[in-house]
Design an enzyme around this catalytic site. Structure first.
Site, PDB file in Angstrom:
ATOM      1  N   ARG A  32       8.671  61.568  41.040  1.00  0.00           N
ATOM      2  CA  ARG A  32       8.528  62.862  40.359  1.00  0.00           C
ATOM      3  C   ARG A  32       7.903  62.742  38.976  1.00  0.00           C
ATOM      4  NH1 ARG A  32      13.675  66.571  41.222  1.00  0.00           N
ATOM      5  NH2 ARG A  32      14.627  64.968  39.943  1.00  0.00           N
ATOM      6  N   GLU A  82      22.499  56.806  39.100  1.00  0.00           N
ATOM      7  CA  GLU A  82      23.796  57.387  39.431  1.00  0.00           C
ATOM      8  C   GLU A  82      24.183  57.226  40.894  1.00  0.00           C
ATOM      9  OE1 GLU A  82      21.627  61.543  39.170  1.00  0.00           O
ATOM     10  OE2 GLU A  82      21.048  59.536  38.583  1.00  0.00           O
TER      11      GLU A  82
END
Length: 170
Positions: free
Chosen positions: A58, A95
């Protein structure tokens, strides 16, 4: 412009317990896309940038647009095994797991002034790995700029010593 209205939450993606910030509505809207790019440019101080480094995948949306406006080159950082030439690699935690990134060893030279861009600053692992690679190749990280930052994950702490700015904060 309220850019947050163009970001949607997707629960449990890519794994259970993660709230993914989906920027595809922003990318789909021509006005929001252009204004977000302009707003990120405004986060930069008037400083010389030789290259904008964007991370797969992204980070590839805005980094080339920023580079073009800054009259700088664009350097892609890809997942392991995706670049065809000699590479430098860095592993990091995020994460929802661990990963490895790489960039061409000849992409940065000593003294090059580099802007790091990614769409999201979460735990900071990805951006820190890229900053470390840039510095290992002799470049100077001038700033890290993100479309959005998830403050609760404290990613900016991993980027201690680097200037960090974000267009949106969650």
């Amino acid at each position: 412009m309220d850019f947050k209205k163009f970001v949607r939450d997707v629960n449990d993606f890519p794994k259970q317990g993660v709230v993914f910030k989906d920027i595809t509505p922003l990318l789909k809207n021509p006005e929001a896309l252009q204004k977000a790019n302009e707003a990120m440019l405004q986060l930069l101080e008037s400083q010389k940038i030789d290259y904008v480094v964007g991370m797969e995948s992204r980070g590839f949306f805005f980094a080339p647009m920023l580079a073009a406006r800054l009259e700088a080159g664009f350097i892609p950082v890809r997942k392991n095994g995706k670049l065809p030439h000699d590479t430098i690699t860095a592993s990091y935690s995020l994460e929802y797991g661990d990963d490895t990134l790489e960039m061409h060893t000849d992409s940065i030279s000593k003294g090059d002034r580099v802007l790091i861009h990614d769409d999201v600053l979460a735990t900071g692992g990805t951006a820190r790995a890229v900053c470390d690679m840039v510095e290992k190749l002799g470049g100077e990280v001038v700033q890290c700029v993100f479309l959005l930052e998830i403050k609760a994950l404290k990613g900016e702490e991993k980027l201690n010593g680097f200037k960090v700015t974000s267009l949106m904060e969650y």
